[in-house]
Scaffold this active site. Sequence first.
Site: not given
Ligand code: FDA
Length: 305
Positions: A131-132, A161, A182, A186, A199
Amino acid sequence: MVLRSGMLWLARNEQAEDLVRRSGVSRALVKRFVAGEDLSTALDRTLGINAQGMDASLDLLGESVEDEAAARAAADTYVDVLDQIQAAGVRSNISIKLTMLGLDISEEMAWGNLRRIVVHAGERGNFVRIDMEGSAYTERTLALFRRIHDEFPEAVGIVLQSYLYRTDSDVEEMIARRARVRIVKGAYNEPETVAYPHKSDVDAAFRRHIKLLIRSGNYPAIATQDEAMLRGAKLYADGIGVGQERFEFQMLYGVRRDLQEAIAAEGYNMRVYVPFGTMWYPYFMRRLAERPANMFFILKNLVRR
Ligand code: FDA
């Protein structure tokens, strides 16, 4: 944005942790995002995920470990997790954080613990995703990743990220070394000097990186809950003739389960990130920071107390 930063600041605050841990209201939400406090519960949940046609990545919760014994114990637990995955016949790899393996103490300690885990995974035909974490660790994490990837190219992958300015060139580097990436937006609180503050720019960078990785990457993982991004990735792969077997989607345990199942049912590879353990507080707060509705609920209850 201000609320998100506030929440991410609270994720590192011990008094807030104490309040949240003692508050009954957060319990139900914690259960939604965390697959259990012990491994056997998490393995049960993972079997359920597998039964729905999805793979998993088990993540032992914990970060910023400051003593050597705790870092070694985390590595021991991961070795056990790999054995139990095999014994239970679960389809899962593992995700690890280098600060849990001692990166704050010394790079050599984190390296020793990391190598032990990756060797064990390699012997079992399994895979370790690093993970990062926050930007203070990016360079050191990548340095250790290059070193371990040189030795075990099939058994280990990295996370990049999109919100960091540097990631355009990191994606190119990882494509060139055929490393499994992956890609995520971020999750940490970063200054404007290193990460896009808006964003819309993060989203644009994420789209750019998804395309590059689908086109030229080695079995990349597109990790997001953002429906528009998931749709865009599918359309892009389809449009350039990249088959479903050449990449995977990853989503978090407890977030948009409907969408996870629907994407898996379409035939795409879907992997659910399954966090477990007692050290759930910072992970939980980062999830709240991503979702204003949950964040308001918790803040209101904490203020009341
Ligand atoms: P964004 O936050 O822009 O949200 C878009 C939409 O998705 C929202 O409007 C909502 O509808 C839905 N959504 C998002 N989060 C939600 C929640 N918690 N509950 C319900 N709905 C939600 N980061 C990092 O810095 N290091 C890492 O190693 C990882 N590893 C990782 C693994 C996996 C499998 C995932 C899915 C994510 C990560 N992340 C991560 C987290 C990533 O950086 C990020 O913070 C989250 O995925 C939220 O960003 P989104 O891309 O989902 O979209």
